[in-house]
Write an enzyme that holds these catalytic residues in place. Sequence first.
Site, PDB file in Angstrom:
ATOM      1  N   ASN A   8      17.317  58.916  72.073  1.00 36.08           N
ATOM      2  CA  ASN A   8      18.612  58.567  72.664  1.00 36.08           C
ATOM      3  C   ASN A   8      19.304  57.631  71.676  1.00 36.08           C
ATOM      4  O   ASN A   8      18.873  56.489  71.483  1.00 36.08           O
ATOM      5  CB  ASN A   8      18.424  57.884  74.026  1.00 36.08           C
ATOM      6  CG  ASN A   8      19.754  57.471  74.640  1.00 36.08           C
ATOM      7  OD1 ASN A   8      20.667  57.020  73.948  1.00 36.08           O
ATOM      8  ND2 ASN A   8      19.876  57.587  75.955  1.00 36.08           N
ATOM      9  N   ASN A  10      22.489  56.525  71.789  1.00 34.55           N
ATOM     10  CA  ASN A  10      23.522  55.658  72.362  1.00 34.55           C
ATOM     11  C   ASN A  10      24.822  55.764  71.558  1.00 34.55           C
ATOM     12  O   ASN A  10      25.401  54.764  71.160  1.00 34.55           O
ATOM     13  CB  ASN A  10      23.019  54.211  72.415  1.00 34.55           C
ATOM     14  CG  ASN A  10      23.906  53.314  73.267  1.00 34.55           C
ATOM     15  OD1 ASN A  10      24.763  53.789  74.009  1.00 34.55           O
ATOM     16  ND2 ASN A  10      23.703  52.012  73.177  1.00 34.55           N
ATOM     17  N   GLU A  36      22.530  61.352  74.592  1.00 36.46           N
ATOM     18  CA  GLU A  36      23.661  60.424  74.694  1.00 36.46           C
ATOM     19  C   GLU A  36      24.492  60.439  73.402  1.00 36.46           C
ATOM     20  O   GLU A  36      24.742  59.409  72.791  1.00 36.46           O
ATOM     21  CB  GLU A  36      23.214  59.002  75.058  1.00 36.46           C
ATOM     22  CG  GLU A  36      24.331  58.210  75.698  1.00 36.46           C
ATOM     23  CD  GLU A  36      23.924  56.855  76.245  1.00 36.46           C
ATOM     24  OE1 GLU A  36      24.823  56.141  76.712  1.00 36.46           O
ATOM     25  OE2 GLU A  36      22.727  56.506  76.218  1.00 36.46           O
ATOM     26  N   TYR A 109      18.901  64.728  78.957  1.00 38.69           N
ATOM     27  CA  TYR A 109      19.354  63.356  79.180  1.00 38.69           C
ATOM     28  C   TYR A 109      19.517  63.188  80.689  1.00 38.69           C
ATOM     29  O   TYR A 109      20.528  63.562  81.274  1.00 38.69           O
ATOM     30  CB  TYR A 109      20.673  63.110  78.443  1.00 38.69           C
ATOM     31  CG  TYR A 109      21.253  61.734  78.633  1.00 38.69           C
ATOM     32  CD1 TYR A 109      20.437  60.612  78.789  1.00 38.69           C
ATOM     33  CD2 TYR A 109      22.628  61.544  78.665  1.00 38.69           C
ATOM     34  CE1 TYR A 109      20.977  59.354  78.966  1.00 38.69           C
ATOM     35  CE2 TYR A 109      23.188  60.296  78.835  1.00 38.69           C
ATOM     36  CZ  TYR A 109      22.360  59.200  78.984  1.00 38.69           C
ATOM     37  OH  TYR A 109      22.891  57.944  79.165  1.00 38.69           O
ATOM     38  N   ASP A 148      15.403  61.335  77.381  1.00 37.66           N
ATOM     39  CA  ASP A 148      15.514  60.070  78.106  1.00 37.66           C
ATOM     40  C   ASP A 148      15.472  60.398  79.594  1.00 37.66           C
ATOM     41  O   ASP A 148      16.442  60.902  80.148  1.00 37.66           O
ATOM     42  CB  ASP A 148      16.827  59.388  77.717  1.00 37.66           C
ATOM     43  CG  ASP A 148      17.094  58.124  78.517  1.00 37.66           C
ATOM     44  OD1 ASP A 148      16.236  57.735  79.340  1.00 37.66           O
ATOM     45  OD2 ASP A 148      18.173  57.527  78.321  1.00 37.66           O
ATOM     46  N   ASN A 150      15.159  58.241  81.943  1.00 33.11           N
ATOM     47  CA  ASN A 150      15.780  57.151  82.697  1.00 33.11           C
ATOM     48  C   ASN A 150      14.926  56.685  83.868  1.00 33.11           C
ATOM     49  O   ASN A 150      15.440  56.312  84.924  1.00 33.11           O
ATOM     50  CB  ASN A 150      17.193  57.538  83.153  1.00 33.11           C
ATOM     51  CG  ASN A 150      18.272  56.863  82.302  1.00 33.11           C
ATOM     52  OD1 ASN A 150      18.181  55.667  82.024  1.00 33.11           O
ATOM     53  ND2 ASN A 150      19.266  57.615  81.896  1.00 33.11           N
ATOM     54  N   ASP A 244      19.636  51.214  71.282  1.00 35.92           N
ATOM     55  CA  ASP A 244      18.824  50.400  72.204  1.00 35.92           C
ATOM     56  C   ASP A 244      17.545  51.139  72.608  1.00 35.92           C
ATOM     57  O   ASP A 244      16.646  50.550  73.220  1.00 35.92           O
ATOM     58  CB  ASP A 244      19.620  49.966  73.435  1.00 35.92           C
ATOM     59  CG  ASP A 244      20.347  51.101  74.147  1.00 35.92           C
ATOM     60  OD1 ASP A 244      20.376  52.233  73.611  1.00 35.92           O
ATOM     61  OD2 ASP A 244      20.909  50.855  75.229  1.00 35.92           O
ATOM     62  N   HIS A 245      17.443  52.420  72.267  1.00 32.05           N
ATOM     63  CA  HIS A 245      16.212  53.201  72.405  1.00 32.05           C
ATOM     64  C   HIS A 245      15.592  53.375  71.024  1.00 32.05           C
ATOM     65  O   HIS A 245      16.298  53.335  70.010  1.00 32.05           O
ATOM     66  CB  HIS A 245      16.499  54.612  72.939  1.00 32.05           C
ATOM     67  CG  HIS A 245      17.032  54.658  74.327  1.00 32.05           C
ATOM     68  ND1 HIS A 245      16.314  55.142  75.397  1.00 32.05           N
ATOM     69  CD2 HIS A 245      18.254  54.322  74.827  1.00 32.05           C
ATOM     70  CE1 HIS A 245      17.050  55.094  76.494  1.00 32.05           C
ATOM     71  NE2 HIS A 245      18.235  54.607  76.173  1.00 32.05           N
TER      72      HIS A 245
END
Length: 253
Positions: A8, A10, A36, A109, A148, A150, A244-245
């Site tokens: 991911n 971002n 993403e 995702y 991801d 989540n 951030d991943h």
Amino acid sequence: MLKFVSWNVNGIRAVEKKGFTDMVKDFNADILAIQETRALKEQLSEDLINIADYTSYWFSAEKKGYSGVSVYTKQTPLDVMYGMDSPEHDAEGRVITLEYDDFYLMNVYFPNAQPKLVRLDWKLGFNQTLHKFANALGEKKSVVLCGDYNVAHKPIDLANPKQNEQNPGYSPEERAWMDEFIGSGYVDAFRMFNQEPDNYTWWSYRFNARAKNIGWRIDYFCVDEKSKGRVKNAEILNEVMGSDHCPVSLDFE
């Protein structure tokens, strides 16, 4: 042996400025699955679309700057499926599936349940639709399902489980779906090789969380049970920066 990597990013355009094309070459993956992307294909540079040795496939959300998945592959697929025949969910550009001779690679995702779990019901509906879609593919050949998710599945999968029990990504309902998914015959590849705590794939940008390793493991490779013998290794590539991943990898025979 095939090497798969899932990440991911971002925002694909943001990570391009951080050296993404060089990172792709360093991964040297046969297939790289990206989540993403937050861009339409026509917004991307030629450098992003045409990385040496790879063909790329893109599935974007109808809403600009939101969601989106892509796959870079050295292996020419037999077919590429965009979405999962569910207009309600496919409008968000969350699933792209590549078919090969003896496996499907699903890049997903998963939705975020959002603060106060306002999208929880929508997410659970997406999850159930995806589960049926994966099961149907699995009747034909091996299924590798990355992305991801989540959700942190177990207490070992996040730094502060007690404080997060009602929060998106660790709500009882999301974890129950993951229990159901794994229980129905899918294998969390990373946990085949590593049962240790403190292995995370996402960290908040706040509170210096990544440096302190206050994170969550929400990015996975899963395979159908009958294919787990083809899995030779699975790792978290937590030294890779830019999002951030961090990426996760799978070696698949």
